[in-house]
Design a protein around this motif. Structure first.
Motif, PDB file in Angstrom:
ATOM      1  N   VAL A 149       9.257  10.427 -15.759  1.00 11.66           N
ATOM      2  CA  VAL A 149       8.043  11.199 -15.490  1.00 11.66           C
ATOM      3  C   VAL A 149       8.338  12.691 -15.630  1.00 11.66           C
ATOM      4  N   GLU A 150       7.288  13.459 -15.962  1.00 12.35           N
ATOM      5  CA  GLU A 150       7.442  14.909 -16.048  1.00 12.35           C
ATOM      6  C   GLU A 150       7.531  15.534 -14.666  1.00 12.35           C
ATOM      7  N   ARG A 151       6.808  14.979 -13.721  1.00 11.78           N
ATOM      8  CA  ARG A 151       6.894  15.437 -12.337  1.00 11.78           C
ATOM      9  C   ARG A 151       6.850  14.214 -11.430  1.00 11.78           C
ATOM     10  N   PRO A 152       7.425  14.316 -10.236  1.00  6.91           N
ATOM     11  CA  PRO A 152       7.475  13.148  -9.344  1.00  6.91           C
ATOM     12  C   PRO A 152       6.081  12.604  -9.060  1.00  6.91           C
ATOM     13  N   ILE A 153       5.980  11.284  -9.030  1.00  8.20           N
ATOM     14  CA  ILE A 153       4.709  10.626  -8.780  1.00  8.20           C
ATOM     15  C   ILE A 153       4.975   9.317  -8.049  1.00  8.20           C
ATOM     16  N   ARG A 154       4.076   8.977  -7.140  1.00  6.96           N
ATOM     17  CA  ARG A 154       4.199   7.716  -6.423  1.00  6.96           C
ATOM     18  C   ARG A 154       3.479   6.629  -7.229  1.00  6.96           C
ATOM     19  N   VAL A 155       4.144   5.506  -7.367  1.00  8.69           N
ATOM     20  CA  VAL A 155       3.592   4.378  -8.114  1.00  8.69           C
ATOM     21  C   VAL A 155       3.561   3.167  -7.182  1.00  8.69           C
ATOM     22  N   TYR A 156       2.415   2.520  -7.120  1.00  9.32           N
ATOM     23  CA  TYR A 156       2.250   1.347  -6.272  1.00  9.32           C
ATOM     24  C   TYR A 156       2.032   0.113  -7.145  1.00  9.32           C
ATOM     25  N   ALA A 157       2.594  -0.994  -6.700  1.00 14.03           N
ATOM     26  CA  ALA A 157       2.409  -2.269  -7.400  1.00 14.03           C
ATOM     27  C   ALA A 157       1.695  -3.224  -6.451  1.00 14.03           C
ATOM     28  N   ARG A 158       0.673  -3.897  -6.965  1.00 15.71           N
ATOM     29  CA  ARG A 158      -0.063  -4.865  -6.155  1.00 15.71           C
ATOM     30  C   ARG A 158      -0.074  -6.215  -6.863  1.00 15.71           C
ATOM     31  N   LEU A 159       0.406  -7.238  -6.171  1.00 15.98           N
ATOM     32  CA  LEU A 159       0.360  -8.604  -6.683  1.00 15.98           C
ATOM     33  C   LEU A 159      -0.943  -9.246  -6.224  1.00 15.98           C
ATOM     34  N   PRO A 209     -12.268 -19.199  -4.780  1.00 15.36           N
ATOM     35  CA  PRO A 209     -13.050 -17.960  -4.702  1.00 15.36           C
ATOM     36  C   PRO A 209     -12.290 -16.808  -4.038  1.00 15.36           C
ATOM     37  N   ASN A 210     -11.062 -17.052  -3.594  1.00 18.88           N
ATOM     38  CA  ASN A 210     -10.305 -16.064  -2.820  1.00 18.88           C
ATOM     39  C   ASN A 210      -9.187 -15.442  -3.646  1.00 18.88           C
ATOM     40  N   THR A 211      -8.794 -14.237  -3.245  1.00 19.18           N
ATOM     41  CA  THR A 211      -7.669 -13.556  -3.877  1.00 19.18           C
ATOM     42  C   THR A 211      -6.782 -12.941  -2.797  1.00 19.18           C
ATOM     43  N   GLU A 212      -5.529 -13.352  -2.769  1.00 21.17           N
ATOM     44  CA  GLU A 212      -4.548 -12.773  -1.853  1.00 21.17           C
ATOM     45  C   GLU A 212      -3.883 -11.590  -2.547  1.00 21.17           C
ATOM     46  N   GLN A 213      -3.725 -10.472  -1.825  1.00 25.88           N
ATOM     47  CA  GLN A 213      -3.166  -9.258  -2.402  1.00 25.88           C
ATOM     48  C   GLN A 213      -2.005  -8.758  -1.544  1.00 25.88           C
ATOM     49  N   ILE A 214      -0.936  -8.385  -2.213  1.00 24.27           N
ATOM     50  CA  ILE A 214       0.225  -7.792  -1.535  1.00 24.27           C
ATOM     51  C   ILE A 214       0.558  -6.497  -2.274  1.00 24.27           C
ATOM     52  N   ILE A 220      -0.557  -8.308 -11.820  1.00 20.91           N
ATOM     53  CA  ILE A 220       0.038  -7.146 -11.161  1.00 20.91           C
ATOM     54  C   ILE A 220      -0.774  -5.913 -11.546  1.00 20.91           C
ATOM     55  N   ASP A 221      -1.155  -5.112 -10.549  1.00 20.13           N
ATOM     56  CA  ASP A 221      -1.750  -3.793 -10.784  1.00 20.13           C
ATOM     57  C   ASP A 221      -0.689  -2.739 -10.511  1.00 20.13           C
ATOM     58  N   LEU A 222      -0.506  -1.824 -11.444  1.00 18.19           N
ATOM     59  CA  LEU A 222       0.326  -0.647 -11.212  1.00 18.19           C
ATOM     60  C   LEU A 222      -0.597   0.553 -11.044  1.00 18.19           C
ATOM     61  N   PHE A 223      -0.569   1.186  -9.872  1.00 20.64           N
ATOM     62  CA  PHE A 223      -1.421   2.331  -9.583  1.00 20.64           C
ATOM     63  C   PHE A 223      -0.584   3.611  -9.594  1.00 20.64           C
TER      64      PHE A 223
END
Length: 260
Positions: free
Chosen positions: A180-190, A196-201, A233-236
């Motif tokens: 990265v060019e500058r520090p950044i926080r990255v979150y991963a969500r499974l 009909p349900n979705t479990e998220q971590i 997986i979502d990477l935010f």
């Protein structure tokens, strides 16, 4: 002998392909006087030729992108029963780049991007890895200038074989190499969808680890293992404005938790 035969076959296929290109080009020069039936046949032949060339070039690009081969090489971990490197990092994708990135776009069979920024100042591009220590042929670049939205997410859909036999005794591990060019926080969500349900971590990517990683222990998840029909997986990227993030590699693996 085998090498000579391969060269002969290669030369024959090359001459055959050139003949088809020249024949199509000759026919195209007379498009104004050709019948509609002839033009449709020409178009079909041209599309087939382009598809064949795309397949060939993809295979060649993948091999040249990493001459040592092994785009699927993943460092094994104790208890690992499944591992995968998505195609954004393992093989060429088309289009290789998107700019400006729409609010929702498919990047590959398993890769997508989502965001809610209306400025149109996000560029995405697959680039070749050149480092001597790179295990994979491609990296994926996310470049952001102005950003007025609330989220920017890179989504990776897990293939069906990742779900086969998935249970609470498993740990899903994500490993990434990121510059990265500058520090950044990255979150991963499974995300695990069952009925009909979705479990998220959600976990923050630990960028102090080598390689940076996030782990999802399914022992603490609430889901019906026999009903899971999709996982992703979502990477935010938090506050991504004016930053250039190069994901040099990304791998996912499934580990059987050690039990005592």
């Amino acid at each position: 002998m085998a090498g000579s035969l391969s060269r002969l076959i290669g030369e024959f296929m090359h001459r055959r392909m050139l003949a088809r290109v020249r024949r199509n080009h000759s026919l195209a020069e007379h498009a104004d006087t050709s019948t509609l039936r002839a033009l449709r046949a020409l178009r079909a032949g041209g599309r087939q030729l382009r598809a064949e060339l795309d397949v060939t070039l993809d295979a060649v690009d993948s091999r040249l992108g990493h001459p040592k081969g092994g785009s699927a090489r993943i460092q094994r971990k104790p208890g690992m029963d499944w591992a995968w490197r998505p195609e954004l990092w393992s093989g060429p994708v088309r289009p290789a780049g998107v700019a400006p990135a729409p609010r929702q776009a498919n990047l590959s069979r398993h890769g997508k991007v989502y965001h809610d920024c209306g400025l149109g100042e996000i560029a995405l591009r697959q680039v070749a890895n050149q480092g001597a220590d790179d295990l994979n042929p491609y990296a994926y670049l996310v470049e952001v200038f102005g950003f007025s939205g609330t989220f920017l997410s890179l989504v990776v859909d897990l293939p069906a074989d990742a779900l086969a036999g998935l249970a609470r005794r498993h740990v899903i591990r994500l490993e990434a190499r990121i510059e990265v060019e500058r520090p950044i926080r990255v979150y991963a969500r499974l995300n695990l969808r069952y009925g009909p349900n979705t479990e998220q971590i959600t976990r923050e990517l630990d960028q102090t680890a080598r390689p940076p990683e996030a782990e999802f222990d399914l022992a603490y998840a609430d889901f019906a293992a026999d009903q899971i029909d999709r996982a992703w997986i979502d990477l935010f990227f938090e506050n991504p404005a004016m930053n250039r993030m190069t994901l040099k590699d990304l791998t996912l693996m499934r580990l059987v938790r050690a039990e005592y």
